[in-house]
Design a protein around this motif. Sequence first.
Motif, short mmCIF file in Angstrom:
data_model
loop_
_atom_site.label_atom_id
_atom_site.label_comp_id
_atom_site.label_asym_id
_atom_site.label_seq_id
_atom_site.Cartn_x
_atom_site.Cartn_y
_atom_site.Cartn_z
N PRO A 1 0.79 -1.23 0.00
CA PRO A 1 0.00 0.00 0.00
C PRO A 1 0.82 1.28 0.00
N VAL A 2 2.11 1.18 0.28
CA VAL A 2 2.98 2.36 0.23
C VAL A 2 3.47 2.53 -1.21
N VAL A 3 3.19 3.69 -1.79
CA VAL A 3 3.56 3.98 -3.17
C VAL A 3 4.47 5.20 -3.19
N TYR A 4 5.57 5.10 -3.94
CA TYR A 4 6.56 6.17 -4.00
C TYR A 4 6.33 6.99 -5.27
N VAL A 5 6.11 8.28 -5.09
CA VAL A 5 5.83 9.16 -6.21
C VAL A 5 7.04 10.07 -6.44
N PHE A 6 7.53 10.06 -7.68
CA PHE A 6 8.64 10.91 -8.07
C PHE A 6 8.15 11.83 -9.20
N ALA A 7 8.17 13.13 -8.95
CA ALA A 7 7.59 14.04 -9.93
C ALA A 7 8.12 15.45 -9.71
#
Length: 468
Positions: free
Chosen positions: A68-74
């Motif tokens: 459930p932990v999602v890493y967002v790179f933006a």
Amino acid sequence: MKYLSSLTLAALVLLSACSGGVKKSDKTQNEPTTMFSGAKGEVKLMTLDPGHFHSALVQKTMYDQVDPVVYVFAPDGEDVKDHLKRIEGFNTRAENPTSWEEKVYTGDDFFEKMISEKPGNVMMTAGNNAKKTDYIYKTIEAGINVLADKPMVITPDKFPMLEKAFQLADEKGVMLYDVMTERHEITTMLQRELSQLPEVFGKLLVGTEENPAITKESVHHFFKYVSGSALKRPAWFFDTEQQGEGIVDVNTHLVDLIQWEAFPEVILSKSDVEIVSAKRWTTDLTPEMFKKVTYLDEYPEYLQKDVDNNVLKVYCNGEINYKLKGIYAKASVIWNFQAPEGAADTHYSIMRGEKCNLVIQQGEKEGYKPKLYIESTSGDIQEFAGSLYNAVEGLSAKYPGISVEKIGDKKWALNIPAEYNVGHEAHFGQITEKYLKYLAEGKLPEWEVPNMLVKYYTTTEGMKAAMK
């Protein structure tokens, strides 16, 4: 939503490595790898530069296999903020709320940070397409699996890089796959099923350029509602140098369906494709239209090249007429600004066989819901009708509840229970489930990779022809 420091991300890299990170493999994509087992939470998802709402739709549901932990790179800005709002909306909805925890990094070096620290083992990307092929290649090079929204490539000059990316994925033992949601639309599925029954369809005709054996046409709208809210599009969506022209964007789905239906599970090659003709044209937006869908008062500087007399001209429409293994096919996409009251995006498709035509229509008569019709071209209607009813009865074992209804001298409608019409947004969960299954099996079907390449070869060669 939590924002991570570089030190936190670095620590997570070690944890990911200890809990089933990416492993190199000497095996090809057609052979099983040992990267995943299907265990709970083993897939660690990273979302790269989520500028398109499709990136959020992948997370509209939860998956046991995905942590459930999602890493967002933006990059920092409205795109990532809008993405996080959509995820928060899924988390807080009244019915079946999700429980995603987004950990976000928005430094200027967002891509380099993702590649160097790798807190996840699967990257999902849906957004600005200008650098997408480069992002895909470098992510694969780093040993990370990739689930990419269409299109993977938007210009002919970048197609060789995509070829190399698939070759590198094979060498690295990682999986590169694109999101082909339309394969899960029930009328398309049943059109394909019926086309494989010789007693009903016969063989697919060869056709002509004027009257192709298989046609796919799609009409879309810039202003629409998604998950019950008016869709806000980023300004770059209207820049074909960033989004891609329609002939290489939405047409990706149509070319995919042509291959998937006309030659199911057949391994194709570039030599099977012959572009016959292609064309492109613009949809014109006034400043008022542009503001309605972007909330911006002015065209950004990068769009000025496409502005004529204060009207924005977007090359979002395109058509490719081509031959695939000698069969004439046509794929065309049209973008209007807004659908008429009560209308929606529409899809039209026809497959012409020796015994009948299989036609999908989605117009006003169908209530803008896709409907599959069977039009007999056989001389013996009674014999054809018997074959059709028997075939549908046989298919009802796989698709319970379907039936066929005669609506004309030589025409029938396939009645499909409402529960099969899950809608476009639900298809993202279906394709993600399929991708997770492939990850657990350690391989894609043997025809998928060569046919993905043929698909993008067709769209980019079609664009090349339209530009002449």
